[in-house]
Enzyme design. Structure first.
Site, short mmCIF file in Angstrom:
data_model
loop_
_atom_site.label_atom_id
_atom_site.label_comp_id
_atom_site.label_asym_id
_atom_site.label_seq_id
_atom_site.Cartn_x
_atom_site.Cartn_y
_atom_site.Cartn_z
N LYS A 114 55.37 35.98 76.41
CA LYS A 114 55.34 36.20 74.96
C LYS A 114 54.08 36.97 74.61
O LYS A 114 53.09 36.90 75.35
CB LYS A 114 55.34 34.86 74.21
CG LYS A 114 55.84 34.97 72.79
CD LYS A 114 57.35 35.07 72.73
CE LYS A 114 57.88 35.21 71.33
NZ LYS A 114 59.35 35.12 71.30
P1 NAD Z 1 62.12 38.18 60.99
O1 NAD Z 1 60.72 38.60 60.78
O2 NAD Z 1 63.19 39.20 60.99
O3 NAD Z 1 62.53 37.06 59.93
C1 NAD Z 1 61.78 35.92 59.66
C2 NAD Z 1 62.23 35.40 58.29
O4 NAD Z 1 61.60 34.16 58.03
C3 NAD Z 1 61.86 36.33 57.14
O5 NAD Z 1 62.94 36.35 56.21
C4 NAD Z 1 60.65 35.65 56.51
O6 NAD Z 1 60.51 35.95 55.14
C5 NAD Z 1 61.03 34.21 56.74
N1 NAD Z 1 59.91 33.29 56.70
C6 NAD Z 1 58.64 33.46 57.13
N2 NAD Z 1 57.92 32.35 56.90
C7 NAD Z 1 58.77 31.46 56.32
C8 NAD Z 1 58.63 30.14 55.87
N3 NAD Z 1 57.47 29.49 55.93
N4 NAD Z 1 59.74 29.54 55.37
C9 NAD Z 1 60.91 30.19 55.31
N5 NAD Z 1 61.09 31.44 55.71
C10 NAD Z 1 60.03 32.06 56.21
O7 NAD Z 1 62.09 37.35 62.37
P2 NAD Z 1 63.29 36.99 63.33
O8 NAD Z 1 63.27 37.96 64.45
O9 NAD Z 1 64.53 36.76 62.55
O10 NAD Z 1 62.75 35.61 63.92
C11 NAD Z 1 62.95 34.37 63.23
C12 NAD Z 1 62.84 33.25 64.23
O11 NAD Z 1 63.80 33.47 65.27
C13 NAD Z 1 61.48 33.15 64.96
O12 NAD Z 1 61.20 31.81 65.23
C14 NAD Z 1 61.73 33.88 66.25
O13 NAD Z 1 60.86 33.49 67.28
C15 NAD Z 1 63.16 33.47 66.52
N6 NAD Z 1 63.87 34.35 67.45
C16 NAD Z 1 64.11 35.64 67.15
C17 NAD Z 1 64.79 36.43 68.06
C18 NAD Z 1 65.14 37.86 67.78
O14 NAD Z 1 65.84 38.47 68.61
N7 NAD Z 1 64.75 38.42 66.66
C19 NAD Z 1 65.21 35.90 69.28
C20 NAD Z 1 64.96 34.55 69.54
C21 NAD Z 1 64.29 33.78 68.60
#
Ligand code: NAD
Length: 429
Positions: free
Chosen positions: A119
């Site tokens: 990571k």
């Molecule tokens: P992103 O940046 O596209 O979206 C994150 C969202 O969460 C945004 O809408 C943001 O406004 C919101 N957010 C931030 N802080 C917040 C809070 N305190 N309460 C509620 N909402 C909040 O990110 P993403 O890629 O969608 O990732 C989201 C989660 O999914 C993370 O934990 C990430 O590690 C996990 N994840 C993402 C992927 C991927 O392929 N993008 C893969 C595996 C896991």
């Protein structure tokens, strides 16, 4: 062959370590107990193999120079190159990056990918940067971690606040330093640069495939269910849309500013439009504003935490009304909350399985890049469904056999696999 030796140094398992990494180690220990894992293997697998911290300068648009701190951590490189996203967030810390790297090892192993876990992250609020500053930061961070990454070594991908454009800058920076194009150094690239069809949607889609399997074993009819999604970003907004397409009523969604709730169901296209106009889902005219804490406790069948870690703890787990929680986010639930939810009969699809669709299609993208041979969207989605379905049944079988919740079952499957690799390879020299 790994054998037992007396402990000569203070590096036993590291539950005393502060921050999110201690949660990851606690979860590891619970599963290691179920497996009866030997002490030497616990010591190896509870540590990250490589941790790099870089403090690097970026020239800002006003001519000033700012120093940013970033990390790249490889938890394990036993099964193959390590894999893991890059996060830009003001709260990024080494402990968080280590936890996320460890979870990546388990995630890849749960769905049987030939990758270890890694990571990366930079402590920055990217919303305060211009596009030019974001590009400068990405290129310099990439250059500073370039000794660790590579298509056969360690392959980054998007995570919170990073996107295909940022992956394109990363790929270009790495390629410029080696002198030729290396699409295999990163996944989540734009399609025109060798990105995979379906990658952008893969985390949300894989999560929904997992929910479909869980609904079958729990006899839950998705077409008459209600869904809540915390975090309306990449993973969350796509999961919400796909749940809606399956007939589930999406009654609440949120982002960093708060949420919107309508018990009769939200029009997601209208919510997205409202968010693109105002920057947030809050204030949507057909919903009531709710806080990010309250949204978790509203009545629903399926709760999808898709924001950040540390959302469900001992303090609120008992008030959660969902019967299935699908962790699109990494680390949203504490070990204490896991126990409460298990006792309440809530079926938790743990992050290392529920959001593995992202890394699975990243793997597909990497295979396409290494072979210079693109697949179709149907091939990607069909293979993703097969991976999620097979892994679900393997994990569910372990949970039934050992009478443990799905997180411990997923960890048992993953740790057993990585421990096997480690025993077979032995300790060099
Ligand atoms: P992103 O940046 O596209 O979206 C994150 C969202 O969460 C945004 O809408 C943001 O406004 C919101 N957010 C931030 N802080 C917040 C809070 N305190 N309460 C509620 N909402 C909040 O990110 P993403 O890629 O969608 O990732 C989201 C989660 O999914 C993370 O934990 C990430 O590690 C996990 N994840 C993402 C992927 C991927 O392929 N993008 C893969 C595996 C896991």
């Amino acid at each position: 062959m790994v054998t037992e030796t007396p402990t000569l140094v203070a590096h036993s398992t590291t539950t005393s370590e502060p921050g999110l990494f201690s949660v990851a180690v606690q979860q590891f220990e619970i599963a290691a107990d179920v497996l009866g894992l030997e002490d030497s293997m616990r010591r190896i697998l509870s540590h990250c193999q490589r941790e790099l911290t870089v403090n690097f300068p970026v020239e800002m648009d006003d001519g000033s120079v700012q120093i940013f701190t970033g990390h790249r951590v490889q938890h394990n490189t036993g099964p193959g190159p390590s894999k893991g996203g890059i996060r830009y967030h003001q709260n990024v810390s080494l402990s968080e990056v280590k936890a996320l790297a460890m979870w990546m090892t388990w995630k890849c192993a749960v769905v049987e990918l030939p990758f270890g876990g890694a990571k990366g992250g930079v402590t920055v609020n990217p919303k305060l940067l211009s596009q030019n500053e974001l590009q400068n930061l990405t290129r310099r961070y990439t250059a500073d971690i370039s000794m660790m990454i590579g298509p056969n070594k360690d392959i980054p991908a998007p995570d919170v606040n990073t996107n295909p454009q940022i992956m394109a800058w990363l790929m270009d920076t790495y390629s410029m330093t080696v002198g030729y194009s290396v699409p295999g150094v990163v996944t989540g690239k734009p399609l025109a640069l060798g990105g995979s069809p379906g990658r952008n949607e893969a985390t949300g889609r894989g999560c929904v495939y997992a929910i479909q399997e869980a609904a079958r074993v729990r006899n839950l009819n998705l077409s008459s269910s209600r869904t809540i999604v915390q975090g309306f970003g990449n993973a969350g907004s796509i999961a919400a849309r796909l749940m809606d397409e399956l007939g589930s009523k999406v009654v609440a969604v949120s982002d960093s500013r708060g949420g919107t709730y309508n018990p009769n169901g939200l029009d997601l296209a209208a919510v997205s439009l409202h968010k693109s106009r105002t920057g947030s889902v809050t204030g949507y005219s057909e919903g009531h504003d709710v806080s990010n804490e309250a949204i978790l406790e509203l009545p629903c069948d399926i709760l999808i935490p898709a924001a950040l870690e540390g959302q469900i703890g001992g303090y609120n787990a008992a008030r959660i009304q969902a019967s299935i929680i699908a962790e699109a986010a990494n680390g949203p639930t504490s070990p204490e909350a896991d126990a409460i939810l298990f006792d309440k009969g809530v079926f938790v699809l743990p992050d290392i399985f529920a959001n593995a669709g992202g890394v699975t299609v990243s793997y597909f993208e990497w295979v396409q890049a290494m072979q210079w041979f693109p697949w179709t969207l149907d091939q990607v989605n069909d293979r993703l469904r097969q991976v999620m379905s097979k892994s679900f049944h393997a994990v569910y079988g372990i949970s039934e056999q050992h009478k443990v919740h799905m997180r411990t079952a997923a960890l048992v499957r993953a740790i057993d696999r990585v421990a096997d690799f480690t025993r077979l390879r032995g300790i060099y020299p």
